[in-house]
Design a protein around this motif. Sequence first.
Motif, short mmCIF file in Angstrom:
data_model
loop_
_atom_site.label_atom_id
_atom_site.label_comp_id
_atom_site.label_asym_id
_atom_site.label_seq_id
_atom_site.Cartn_x
_atom_site.Cartn_y
_atom_site.Cartn_z
N ILE A 72 -4.79 -0.29 -5.70
CA ILE A 72 -4.68 0.65 -4.58
C ILE A 72 -4.35 2.05 -5.08
N LEU A 82 -10.84 2.17 -0.40
CA LEU A 82 -9.66 1.36 -0.14
C LEU A 82 -9.91 0.39 1.02
N THR A 138 0.83 -1.21 0.00
CA THR A 138 0.00 0.00 0.00
C THR A 138 0.86 1.26 0.00
#
Length: 221
Positions: free
Chosen positions: A208, A178, A45
């Motif tokens: 992402i 997300l 991420t």
Amino acid sequence: MDDVARARRAAREALADVTPERLRVAIDDRLAGATVTPGVLALVTARALDPDVDANGVTDRAAGVQLIYEGLKLTRRLAHEEPWTAAATHEADIDADMEVLVADVLVSRGFSLLAHTDAAGAAVEVVRAFGRDQTIRDRPDTAPAAAAALDRNLEVHALELAVIAGTTAVGGEPPAELLTYARELAADYDGEFPPPRTALPETAADRIADISERAVSATDR
């Protein structure tokens, strides 16, 4: 070093100073065989949102996420199996006690790694949610399907915490989409995650990044 090795190494190094030795060895053995999917997702991420991020600067957060998950997962197993009731020998009883200590140390050290980050509040909520879920699960009137869903919440919350830790590592806040994506990633797993290369699709970083870019664009309108 790839993300799997980096997340595992960070988690093990975070506990390298634990004493006595028997406890440290028990913890290290558990982490050596752990599937480090939550820790890896935190790294993925952060890098998806900032390709130039220093991975070494995110590893403590990844380790914190992983340790909290490992500790709670072990706690869940101990609560379900109640190994003390089945312990046939004094040594088996000691082993069960050792596992409780391992779980406590994992969670507490995970907290310490996230305590001074913007993911600290989310970490606290993961543990609180786990406690609530397990309390409800243990009620006599909880149906088996409901109990299984309550257990599965830990995997969901672990991946939510992972994306929060990764996003805040680069100075952002995860958009709602997300967090939804994190829940989708965890939806198929019951009991524990498979290895990260199985649990996380190759497109995870792109997804992402796309979610974050669309969220930023929406706020700029």
